[in-house]
Design a protein around this motif. Structure first.
Motif: not given
Length: 406
Positions: A285-286, A289, A292-293, A324, A389
């Motif tokens: 999940r991290s 994120i 996405v960033f 990531c 996601w």
């Protein structure tokens, strides 16, 4: 705990297994510097057609894993590896003597189908001889070597092109396959005894496949993997066009590619240290994120600079994004396998095949729009990271409804 004493000393065993598993990365990444030359000499000169030399390789691997997984359990590891290498060599010869792109793509498909044999069966050899912490130790040594191959392969391919034409890259593949096959045949005994072999039964395979395909959590994670890898495969297929054609980096391309491959290796090392502390789900999940960033940042950057941002700024964003993604690769696969302990062999084959079959059309669709800038790459990553996601959260909900332990 070690189940039986391996015939080879540990350093030799690790080197042999690393060579087997790394043949896939070598066959993909060493080709990247030559894609434009291949497209101009035997294709229609379009970038999209040259990108298929990489994309269709994964389609061949998807089918190959479904074939060689059950074959390895039924006929043994040595037979599977040697048959796979023989098919790989056949595909390599087809590519070497190709005079048109159709023949080249057919050869790459055969290559990929064949190389699935040593990839699948080598992992089975390791499982046959090691368990628990001992297996983790061996795999960590192999991964250290495996990480280096995507970094070195484009440099090797570029070096071959400095002295020879692109066909000699396939000569390199023949040499490596012959060394690997000869080494394995002479030094590594069979690790799956006849009494432990599982005869192929179509009804049993269909029952196992039905269970896997109906498992919501497994399919959610497969969807997440396929979407992430599809966007990454689009980059991989187009990387030579991006760095050599759009940015004019010439022979610096392998060095840039190696730098970005290092970010994924770095993520693997980081994940190995952190996964026992925080768990796979939280890390995934991290990482999502983070994806996405960095995808959002890439979109803004690409739009501000009309499709071609400054090279080092673009590479820095890709480095962070691939870090990531590197965390996601291993964890999503492990989470998909978690409920499939009783059908692990078939599960690994189906998960690998489905994620590859999903990723290939995604990559081809993204690459079809790459012509003058990197905007399609940024859009592709942004869209499919979000879909990934959503698939991940679907899988987490499926785990809770099916009471699958985390």
């Amino acid at each position: 705990m070690q189940t039986e004493k391996p015939a080879l000393p540990l350093p030799e065993f690790v080197a042999l297994m690393a060579l087997m598993t790394s043949l896939v990365a070598l066959a993909i990444d060493a080709m990247l510097p030559a894609l434009n030359q291949i497209g101009q000499e035997i294709g229609d000169g379009s970038q999209q057609q040259a990108h298929l030399v990489v994309s269709l390789f994964f389609a061949g691997m998807a089918l190959g894993q479904l074939f060689f997984g059950p074959l390895s359990d039924a006929r043994g590891r040595r037979f599977t590896i040697l048959v796979g290498l023989a098919i790989f060599i056949l595909g390599t010869l087809i590519c070497m003597f190709a005079t048109d792109m159709t023949t080249m793509l057919m050869g790459r498909f055969v290559q990929a189908f064949g190389v699935s044999g040593p990839r699948v069966a080598s992992l089975a050899v390791i499982r046959d001889q090691y368990q628990g912490a001992a297996m983790a130790r061996v795999m960590s040594f192999i991964m250290m070597v495996f990480i280096l191959v995507p970094m070195a392969a484009p440099i090797i391919g570029q070096t071959v092109l400095l002295w020879f034409d692109w066909r000699q890259i396939f000569t390199l593949f023949l040499g490596v396959a012959a060394i690997a096959g000869g080494w394995f045949m002479i030094r590594q005994p069979e690790t799956l005894s006849k009494e432990r072999r599982i005869p192929f039964r179509f009804s049993q395979c269909m029952a196992s496949a039905g269970f896997i395909l109906s498992h919501k959590a497994v399919m959610g994670y497969v969807g997440a993997m396929g979407c992430i890898f599809g966007a990454f495969l689009a980059y991989l297929s187009a990387s030579q066009t991006i760095f050599q054609t759009f940015y004019g980096l010439g022979q610096l391309f392998p060095l840039i590619f190696a730098l970005l491959a290092f970010s994924i290796g770095l993520a693997s090392l980081f994940n190995g240290r952190m996964v026992m502390r925080v768990g796979m789900a939280r890390l995934c999940r991290s990482a999502l994120i983070g994806c996405v960033f960095w995808c959002s940042y890439m979109m803004v950057l690409v739009l501000l600079f009309d499709g071609l941002p400054p090279i080092w700024h673009f590479v820095a964003v890709l480095f962070a994004l691939f870090f990531c993604i590197g965390i996601l690769f291993g964890n999503l696969n492990a989470m998909a396998m978690q409920p499939l302990g009783h059908v692990a062999g078939m599960g690994a084959a189906i998960i690998g095949s489905l994620s590859s079959l999903l990723s290939v059309p995604i990559a081809i669709a993204i690459d079809a729009f790459i012509s003058t800038d990197v905007l399609p790459v940024a859009i592709g990553f942004s869209v499919f990271v979000l879909i990934s996601w959503a698939c991940f959260e679907f899988a987490r909900c499926g785990e809770q409804s099916e009471h699958t332990p985390d």
